[in-house]
Design a protein around this motif. Structure first.
Motif, PDB file in Angstrom:
ATOM      1  N   PHE A   1       0.837  -1.211   0.000  1.00 34.93           N
ATOM      2  CA  PHE A   1       0.000   0.000   0.000  1.00 34.93           C
ATOM      3  C   PHE A   1       0.869   1.258   0.000  1.00 34.93           C
ATOM      4  O   PHE A   1       0.583   2.219  -0.711  1.00 34.93           O
ATOM      5  CB  PHE A   1      -0.960   0.006   1.184  1.00 34.93           C
ATOM      6  CG  PHE A   1      -1.974  -1.104   1.137  1.00 34.93           C
ATOM      7  CD1 PHE A   1      -2.668  -1.405  -0.029  1.00 34.93           C
ATOM      8  CD2 PHE A   1      -2.220  -1.866   2.267  1.00 34.93           C
ATOM      9  CE1 PHE A   1      -3.595  -2.438  -0.075  1.00 34.93           C
ATOM     10  CE2 PHE A   1      -3.149  -2.901   2.233  1.00 34.93           C
ATOM     11  CZ  PHE A   1      -3.838  -3.185   1.066  1.00 34.93           C
ATOM     12  N   ASP A   2       1.951   1.241   0.783  1.00 38.14           N
ATOM     13  CA  ASP A   2       2.880   2.380   0.796  1.00 38.14           C
ATOM     14  C   ASP A   2       3.546   2.554  -0.562  1.00 38.14           C
ATOM     15  O   ASP A   2       3.699   3.671  -1.049  1.00 38.14           O
ATOM     16  CB  ASP A   2       3.960   2.203   1.871  1.00 38.14           C
ATOM     17  CG  ASP A   2       3.426   2.374   3.277  1.00 38.14           C
ATOM     18  OD1 ASP A   2       2.321   2.936   3.446  1.00 38.14           O
ATOM     19  OD2 ASP A   2       4.124   1.940   4.220  1.00 38.14           O
ATOM     20  N   LEU A   3       3.945   1.442  -1.165  1.00 34.35           N
ATOM     21  CA  LEU A   3       4.563   1.498  -2.485  1.00 34.35           C
ATOM     22  C   LEU A   3       3.590   2.098  -3.497  1.00 34.35           C
ATOM     23  O   LEU A   3       3.947   2.997  -4.255  1.00 34.35           O
ATOM     24  CB  LEU A   3       4.996   0.099  -2.938  1.00 34.35           C
ATOM     25  CG  LEU A   3       5.540  -0.001  -4.364  1.00 34.35           C
ATOM     26  CD1 LEU A   3       6.824   0.797  -4.519  1.00 34.35           C
ATOM     27  CD2 LEU A   3       5.757  -1.471  -4.729  1.00 34.35           C
ATOM     28  N   GLU A   4       2.368   1.613  -3.481  1.00 36.41           N
ATOM     29  CA  GLU A   4       1.378   2.123  -4.428  1.00 36.41           C
ATOM     30  C   GLU A   4       1.125   3.617  -4.229  1.00 36.41           C
ATOM     31  O   GLU A   4       1.071   4.380  -5.190  1.00 36.41           O
ATOM     32  CB  GLU A   4       0.071   1.346  -4.292  1.00 36.41           C
ATOM     33  CG  GLU A   4      -0.950   1.733  -5.326  1.00 36.41           C
ATOM     34  CD  GLU A   4      -2.129   0.787  -5.347  1.00 36.41           C
ATOM     35  OE1 GLU A   4      -2.763   0.693  -6.404  1.00 36.41           O
ATOM     36  OE2 GLU A   4      -2.419   0.149  -4.315  1.00 36.41           O
ATOM     37  N   ARG A   5       1.020   4.046  -3.013  1.00 38.60           N
ATOM     38  CA  ARG A   5       0.807   5.467  -2.716  1.00 38.60           C
ATOM     39  C   ARG A   5       1.993   6.311  -3.197  1.00 38.60           C
ATOM     40  O   ARG A   5       1.808   7.338  -3.841  1.00 38.60           O
ATOM     41  CB  ARG A   5       0.587   5.646  -1.204  1.00 38.60           C
ATOM     42  CG  ARG A   5       0.259   7.037  -0.769  1.00 38.60           C
ATOM     43  CD  ARG A   5      -0.107   7.148   0.719  1.00 38.60           C
ATOM     44  NE  ARG A   5       0.564   6.236   1.628  1.00 38.60           N
ATOM     45  CZ  ARG A   5       0.015   5.115   2.138  1.00 38.60           C
ATOM     46  NH1 ARG A   5      -1.205   4.760   1.838  1.00 38.60           N
ATOM     47  NH2 ARG A   5       0.704   4.355   2.969  1.00 38.60           N
ATOM     48  N   ASP A   6       3.213   5.842  -2.936  1.00 38.01           N
ATOM     49  CA  ASP A   6       4.398   6.596  -3.356  1.00 38.01           C
ATOM     50  C   ASP A   6       4.560   6.620  -4.880  1.00 38.01           C
ATOM     51  O   ASP A   6       4.994   7.617  -5.450  1.00 38.01           O
ATOM     52  CB  ASP A   6       5.662   6.042  -2.702  1.00 38.01           C
ATOM     53  CG  ASP A   6       5.734   6.377  -1.223  1.00 38.01           C
ATOM     54  OD1 ASP A   6       4.952   7.241  -0.767  1.00 38.01           O
ATOM     55  OD2 ASP A   6       6.574   5.774  -0.526  1.00 38.01           O
ATOM     56  N   LEU A   7       4.192   5.530  -5.548  1.00 40.41           N
ATOM     57  CA  LEU A   7       4.250   5.507  -7.009  1.00 40.41           C
ATOM     58  C   LEU A   7       3.216   6.466  -7.592  1.00 40.41           C
ATOM     59  O   LEU A   7       3.503   7.210  -8.527  1.00 40.41           O
ATOM     60  CB  LEU A   7       4.012   4.090  -7.541  1.00 40.41           C
ATOM     61  CG  LEU A   7       5.098   3.061  -7.239  1.00 40.41           C
ATOM     62  CD1 LEU A   7       4.640   1.671  -7.661  1.00 40.41           C
ATOM     63  CD2 LEU A   7       6.409   3.427  -7.897  1.00 40.41           C
ATOM     64  N   ARG A   8       2.037   6.440  -7.034  1.00 39.74           N
ATOM     65  CA  ARG A   8       0.964   7.328  -7.500  1.00 39.74           C
ATOM     66  C   ARG A   8       1.334   8.796  -7.313  1.00 39.74           C
ATOM     67  O   ARG A   8       1.058   9.633  -8.159  1.00 39.74           O
ATOM     68  CB  ARG A   8      -0.331   7.006  -6.759  1.00 39.74           C
ATOM     69  CG  ARG A   8      -1.541   7.821  -7.207  1.00 39.74           C
ATOM     70  CD  ARG A   8      -2.778   7.525  -6.387  1.00 39.74           C
ATOM     71  NE  ARG A   8      -2.546   7.803  -4.985  1.00 39.74           N
ATOM     72  CZ  ARG A   8      -2.692   6.924  -3.999  1.00 39.74           C
ATOM     73  NH1 ARG A   8      -3.083   5.695  -4.252  1.00 39.74           N
ATOM     74  NH2 ARG A   8      -2.453   7.261  -2.749  1.00 39.74           N
ATOM     75  N   ASP A   9       2.021   9.100  -6.201  1.00 43.71           N
ATOM     76  CA  ASP A   9       2.405  10.478  -5.890  1.00 43.71           C
ATOM     77  C   ASP A   9       3.756  10.865  -6.498  1.00 43.71           C
ATOM     78  O   ASP A   9       4.284  11.932  -6.202  1.00 43.71           O
ATOM     79  CB  ASP A   9       2.450  10.677  -4.371  1.00 43.71           C
ATOM     80  CG  ASP A   9       1.075  10.519  -3.733  1.00 43.71           C
ATOM     81  OD1 ASP A   9       0.061  10.614  -4.457  1.00 43.71           O
ATOM     82  OD2 ASP A   9       1.024  10.288  -2.509  1.00 43.71           O
ATOM     83  N   HIS A  10       4.336   9.978  -7.328  1.00 43.75           N
ATOM     84  CA  HIS A  10       5.611  10.230  -8.024  1.00 43.75           C
ATOM     85  C   HIS A  10       6.757  10.531  -7.064  1.00 43.75           C
ATOM     86  O   HIS A  10       7.616  11.349  -7.349  1.00 43.75           O
ATOM     87  CB  HIS A  10       5.458  11.360  -9.044  1.00 43.75           C
ATOM     88  CG  HIS A  10       4.323  11.150  -9.988  1.00 43.75           C
ATOM     89  ND1 HIS A  10       4.374  10.221 -10.998  1.00 43.75           N
ATOM     90  CD2 HIS A  10       3.096  11.715 -10.051  1.00 43.75           C
ATOM     91  CE1 HIS A  10       3.229  10.230 -11.656  1.00 43.75           C
ATOM     92  NE2 HIS A  10       2.435  11.122 -11.105  1.00 43.75           N
ATOM     93  N   LYS A  11       6.781   9.836  -5.926  1.00 45.92           N
ATOM     94  CA  LYS A  11       7.859  10.011  -4.950  1.00 45.92           C
ATOM     95  C   LYS A  11       9.026   9.066  -5.200  1.00 45.92           C
ATOM     96  O   LYS A  11      10.072   9.204  -4.587  1.00 45.92           O
ATOM     97  CB  LYS A  11       7.331   9.795  -3.528  1.00 45.92           C
ATOM     98  CG  LYS A  11       6.354  10.855  -3.080  1.00 45.92           C
ATOM     99  CD  LYS A  11       5.912  10.592  -1.665  1.00 45.92           C
ATOM    100  CE  LYS A  11       4.962  11.675  -1.172  1.00 45.92           C
ATOM    101  NZ  LYS A  11       4.493  11.397   0.184  1.00 45.92           N
ATOM    102  N   ILE A  12       8.832   8.078  -6.076  1.00 41.86           N
ATOM    103  CA  ILE A  12       9.843   7.056  -6.332  1.00 41.86           C
ATOM    104  C   ILE A  12      10.177   7.057  -7.820  1.00 41.86           C
ATOM    105  O   ILE A  12       9.283   7.029  -8.662  1.00 41.86           O
ATOM    106  CB  ILE A  12       9.338   5.659  -5.922  1.00 41.86           C
ATOM    107  CG1 ILE A  12       8.981   5.643  -4.443  1.00 41.86           C
ATOM    108  CG2 ILE A  12      10.376   4.601  -6.246  1.00 41.86           C
ATOM    109  CD1 ILE A  12       8.294   4.372  -4.018  1.00 41.86           C
TER     110      ILE A  12
END
Length: 187
Positions: free
Chosen positions: A66-77
């Motif tokens: 869930f954290d990975l998905e959120r960070d990918l969606r928010d372009h943090k990674i």
């Protein structure tokens, strides 16, 4: 049918690090999410290279996704780099693909008798370098692979395939088959 939680039950930890951790200006360095497991000595060596230690085990493994998905969606990674079993890699891939990520590099690492076979796919230049490091390694192969992040970070798409084999004693707690990958946003 297995759940994400079941597949990720052995997840060691994830961490986010700058691609060039020793660079003078880190604000411009691409951010990389490192994903691995506590399944065997090889994944533990890979994890330790990024400062992830076995004492980090804990928490709900599904939260990592869930954290990975959120960070990918928010372009943090910018990149996702990992060494794990194929089931974990599949779940990470399924999480990243809808957010416009694709493989820049893929590897399979299998112990067969007293040899370790590495099947690598990526950009020609990066695969040539990594294949040489894994074939003639002076340190454990998982450490060589972890240290290849800077080289693999430039791999855009799997256009070159290479197989290398090296003599290797199979660790007692070995998974015997691991996969490595690097996911990047589609340009």
């Amino acid at each position: 049918m297995s759940t994400r939680r079941g597949f990720l039950a052995s997840t060691l930890a994830v961490t986010t690090v700058p691609l060039v951790a020793r660079a003078g200006v880190l604000s411009d360095a691409p951010m990389v999410r490192i994903i691995t497991e506590s399944t065997c000595a090889d994944t533990l060596r890979f994890a330790a290279r990024f400062g992830i230690h076995s004492s980090v085990v804990g928490g709900d493994p599904a939260e990592y996704l869930f954290d990975l998905e959120r960070d990918l969606r928010d372009h943090k990674i910018d990149l996702v780099y990992g060494l794990s079993r194929a089931s974990t890699q599949f779940l990470v891939e399924q999480t990243a693909l809808p957010h416009g990520y694709q493989f820049g590099y893929q590897g399979q690492h299998r112990y067969i008798k007293q040899r370790l076979l590495h099947s690598l796919s990526g950009t020609r230049e990066s695969i040539d370098i990594v294949a040489g490091r894994l074939e003639w390694h002076t340190r454990p192969w998982a450490v060589e692979l972890a240290d290849a992040l800077g080289v693999l970070g430039s791999s855009v798409a799997p256009t070159q395939h290479s197989e290398v084999s090296a003599a290797s004693v199979i660790p007692k707690d070995s998974s015997r088959h691991l996969v490595s990958w690097l996911l990047r946003p589609v340009a």
